[in-house]
Write a protein that holds these residues in place. Structure first.
Motif, mmCIF file in Angstrom:
data_model
loop_
_atom_site.group_PDB
_atom_site.id
_atom_site.type_symbol
_atom_site.label_atom_id
_atom_site.label_comp_id
_atom_site.label_asym_id
_atom_site.label_seq_id
_atom_site.Cartn_x
_atom_site.Cartn_y
_atom_site.Cartn_z
ATOM 1 N N ILE A 56 -2.490 -3.769 5.575
ATOM 2 C CA ILE A 56 -1.724 -4.776 4.852
ATOM 3 C C ILE A 56 -1.636 -4.374 3.381
ATOM 4 O O ILE A 56 -2.611 -3.920 2.792
ATOM 5 N N GLY A 57 -0.453 -4.515 2.807
ATOM 6 C CA GLY A 57 -0.286 -4.203 1.393
ATOM 7 C C GLY A 57 0.431 -2.885 1.169
ATOM 8 O O GLY A 57 1.284 -2.469 1.956
ATOM 9 N N ALA A 69 -2.698 5.566 9.720
ATOM 10 C CA ALA A 69 -2.121 5.101 8.469
ATOM 11 C C ALA A 69 -3.047 4.089 7.794
ATOM 12 O O ALA A 69 -3.718 3.301 8.460
ATOM 13 N N VAL A 70 -3.068 4.136 6.466
ATOM 14 C CA VAL A 70 -3.887 3.210 5.673
ATOM 15 C C VAL A 70 -2.988 2.535 4.648
ATOM 16 O O VAL A 70 -2.190 3.199 3.975
ATOM 17 N N ALA A 71 -3.093 1.239 4.544
ATOM 18 C CA ALA A 71 -2.324 0.483 3.558
ATOM 19 C C ALA A 71 -3.245 -0.529 2.898
ATOM 20 O O ALA A 71 -4.225 -0.989 3.486
ATOM 21 N N GLY A 72 -2.921 -0.876 1.657
ATOM 22 C CA GLY A 72 -3.717 -1.896 0.985
ATOM 23 C C GLY A 72 -3.611 -1.807 -0.520
ATOM 24 O O GLY A 72 -3.219 -0.782 -1.081
ATOM 25 N N ASP A 73 -3.927 -2.884 -1.173
ATOM 26 C CA ASP A 73 -4.036 -2.943 -2.624
ATOM 27 C C ASP A 73 -4.926 -4.117 -2.968
ATOM 28 O O ASP A 73 -5.339 -4.890 -2.091
ATOM 29 N N MET A 74 -5.237 -4.253 -4.246
ATOM 30 C CA MET A 74 -6.198 -5.268 -4.673
ATOM 31 C C MET A 74 -5.741 -6.678 -4.309
ATOM 32 O O MET A 74 -6.539 -7.498 -3.840
ATOM 33 N N LYS A 75 -4.471 -6.959 -4.491
ATOM 34 C CA LYS A 75 -3.938 -8.296 -4.263
ATOM 35 C C LYS A 75 -3.932 -8.651 -2.771
ATOM 36 O O LYS A 75 -4.404 -9.718 -2.365
ATOM 37 N N SER A 76 -3.384 -7.750 -1.936
ATOM 38 C CA SER A 76 -3.275 -8.059 -0.506
ATOM 39 C C SER A 76 -4.650 -8.155 0.142
ATOM 40 O O SER A 76 -4.878 -9.019 0.993
ATOM 41 N N TRP A 77 -5.579 -7.286 -0.240
ATOM 42 C CA TRP A 77 -6.917 -7.346 0.334
ATOM 43 C C TRP A 77 -7.660 -8.594 -0.122
ATOM 44 O O TRP A 77 -8.411 -9.192 0.636
ATOM 45 N N PHE A 105 1.064 1.557 -6.588
ATOM 46 C CA PHE A 105 0.723 0.131 -6.612
ATOM 47 C C PHE A 105 1.811 -0.663 -7.332
ATOM 48 O O PHE A 105 2.216 -1.740 -6.886
ATOM 49 N N ILE A 106 2.287 -0.148 -8.463
ATOM 50 C CA ILE A 106 3.308 -0.856 -9.246
ATOM 51 C C ILE A 106 4.563 -1.068 -8.416
ATOM 52 O O ILE A 106 5.110 -2.176 -8.346
ATOM 53 N N TYR A 107 5.070 -0.007 -7.769
ATOM 54 C CA TYR A 107 6.302 -0.118 -6.987
ATOM 55 C C TYR A 107 6.150 -1.128 -5.858
ATOM 56 O O TYR A 107 7.007 -2.006 -5.659
ATOM 57 N N SER A 108 5.087 -0.994 -5.088
ATOM 58 C CA SER A 108 4.913 -1.847 -3.913
ATOM 59 C C SER A 108 4.706 -3.303 -4.300
ATOM 60 O O SER A 108 5.305 -4.208 -3.707
ATOM 61 N N MET A 109 3.873 -3.533 -5.305
ATOM 62 C CA MET A 109 3.570 -4.911 -5.682
ATOM 63 C C MET A 109 4.743 -5.559 -6.406
ATOM 64 O O MET A 109 4.992 -6.757 -6.257
ATOM 65 N N ALA A 111 7.803 -5.023 -5.655
ATOM 66 C CA ALA A 111 8.713 -5.407 -4.572
ATOM 67 C C ALA A 111 8.321 -6.735 -3.951
ATOM 68 O O ALA A 111 9.152 -7.411 -3.332
ATOM 69 N N ARG A 112 7.059 -7.128 -4.123
ATOM 70 C CA ARG A 112 6.588 -8.418 -3.603
ATOM 71 C C ARG A 112 6.577 -9.495 -4.678
ATOM 72 O O ARG A 112 5.992 -10.552 -4.489
#
Length: 496
Positions: A56-57, A69-77, A105-109, A111-112
């Motif tokens: 997730i993330g 595959a690994v996904a994640g960031d501080m906010k989603s976790w 992280f900047i691009y993905s977050m 986008a959310r």
């Protein structure tokens, strides 16, 4: 039993039975692997296996051990309850992709709907990304267009005036407190020594007095206040008149004059100050790359001032969103590059730095603190400062470990425990597989062996080693070593 009988004894192994006639394989080909959803794979049970890797993330890459595959960031976790705080401290030697991780992280977050705010990248590597997303870039330094007024109350003061009432007054006092901290920090950094208790108190009294009396206060008004201190300040320090006050606090007065008349003066001594547009979804970036990294005092002062301005703007945005339903709050991602740099500028300032470089309304703000090595904080000269600095790593929801030396990893393990396998894995990130030169298809130097390799370590859980791969767009627009991107001669016959 005969010799032949002993040879005929069969033992079951993963490659078949041993012994004469057992049929054991000498070489076993690796079976092909596919990734799919559990709905699609159920038909080939039991030849499938699930993965326990987070998904997730932010898409990050593949697990270096099992390929999933690994996904994640501080906010989603954090939102999923996997970590205790939405924060990451990212360690890594130069050239291994710390800023590439930050940009992912900047691009993905973004986008959310999470607004990026980037503080002080020394190589200016985030500027293009923020500009292309519609954000604002502030240029701070000798060649920069933006200036800083330490006594300006900024976005938090402007929001306080708009909201008014009890809450507005509380916000204004908070903004004044931040201004007091910033002036004290700059004086200490320029002096190179901590303030005495009495000097600290007097400076706070004078700053508060100037802000309350002057319409557009600046450090020049603070300088004038030493010559004509208001009655409440004289009374507080038990001085009979201005002459006695000036005699008692001459050293502090000279320190303020040194700030104004030295190299910091043009940057922070005027009445003008940059203005943060609250609510810009493209975010903002403070570019201090025009200040040489060797100029410790000026760069440290600029970095701390931008931290104060930026985090105050976040607090202002949050309060305005509660006051005015038309103001949208979408959370923030704070990226603090070279996080430990200003803390080395002067002994005994880390507590004040901690107050300036954080948002008081921390929920809804994700933090990415980037630095090179745990030695950055373990080498602080003051024991109290070192203890406080260790707390930054201990309170991080997740550690990101890129290529580090064994010494670095053992030092970090004393703060946030790592097992032997994790230490061995990270220490080996930068080891080349052979001594053959590695070049890209266009002849430019290939990335170092450790590029994009990161161990994601959540306290109490086994770390996950991930190999991040850049997209073509990221490769094209994210070059942090422009001078080494050398000219490649064209082949004979190529078009001019």
């Amino acid at each position: 039993m005969s010799k032949r009988g002993s040879e005929a004894k069969h033992i079951k192994t993963s490659k078949g039975f041993t012994g004469f006639g057992g049929g054991r394989w000498g070489k076993r080909p690796a079976p092909p692997q596919w990734y799919s959803s559990s709905t699609q794979l159920c038909g080939i049970y039991p030849f499938s296996a699930g993965t326990s890797r987070p998904n997730i993330g932010t898409p990050l890459g593949r697990d270096m051990n099992v390929g999933t595959a690994v996904a994640g960031d501080m906010k989603s976790w954090y939102d999923a309850g996997l970590i205790s705080s939405a924060s990451m401290m990212l360690f890594g030697l130069n050239g291994n992709g710390k800023s590439s991780i930050g940009q992912r992280f900047i691009y993905s977050m973004a986008a959310r709907g999470i607004v990026p705010m980037v503080f002080d990248p020394l190589k200016n590597e985030y500027r293009e990304a923020i500009e292309k997303m519609g954000g604002t870039v502030f240029s701070v330094g000798p060649r920069g267009k933006d200036r800083i007024n330490l006594l300006h109350l900024g976005a938090l003061g402007e929001a306080a005036a708009r909201i008014g009432g009890v809450l507005g007054e509380e916000m204004r006092q908070e903004a004044i407190g931040k201004a007091v901290d910033m002036v004290a920090l700059v004086v200490q950094i320029n002096r190179g020594l901590p303030l005495a208790d009495s000097e600290d108190a007097v400076l706070a009294l004078l700053v508060r007095s100037v802000i309350n009396r002057v319409r557009r206060p600046s450090l020049h008004d603070l300088k004038a206040a030493f010559l004509n201190p208001p009655p409440e300040v004289l009374s507080a320090v038990a001085c009979n008149d201005a002459q006695q006050f000036l005699t008692e606090y001459r050293t502090l007065h000279l320190s303020v004059l040194a700030v104004l008349n030295g190299e910091m003066g043009p940057l922070i001594g005027g009445s003008e100050s940059m203005s943060i547009p609250v609510g810009n979804p493209g975010g903002f970036c403070f570019d201090t790359s025009s200040i040489p990294a060797s100029n410790t005092k000026l760069l440290s002062a600029a970095m701390l001032a931008t931290w104060n301005i930026g985090f105050s703007a976040i607090d202002a945005h949050w309060e305005l969103s509660r006051y005015d339903p038309d103001v949208y709050w979408g959370s923030y991602l704070a990226v603090q590059d070279e996080f430990w740099y200003p803390m080395r500028a002067c002994e005994g300032i880390i507590d004040r730095v901690d107050r300036v470089g954080r948002t008081n309304r921390g929920l809804g703000v994700s933090e990415l603190k980037i630095t090179h090595s745990p030695k950055d904080f373990l080498s602080l000269p003051n024991e109290k400062d070192r203890a406080t600095a260790k707390g930054f790593a201990q309170r991080s929801g997740v550690l990101g470990l890129m290529a580090l030396s064994l010494d670095d990893l053992h030092e970090l393990s004393a703060v946030q425990p790592l097992n032997a396998k994790e230490i061995q894995t990270v220490a080996g990130f930068n080891a080349p597989p052979d001594w053959k030169p590695k070049l890209n298809a266009d002849g430019t130097p290939a990335a170092p062996p450790g590029a994009g390799k990161i161990l994601l370590k959540v306290p109490g859980r086994v770390g996950i080693p991930v190999q991040m791969t850049l997209t073509e767009i990221e490769k094209k627009h994210h070059i942090t070593d422009e001078r080494s991107h050398r000219f490649v001669p064209k082949k004979e016959g190529a078009a001019a």
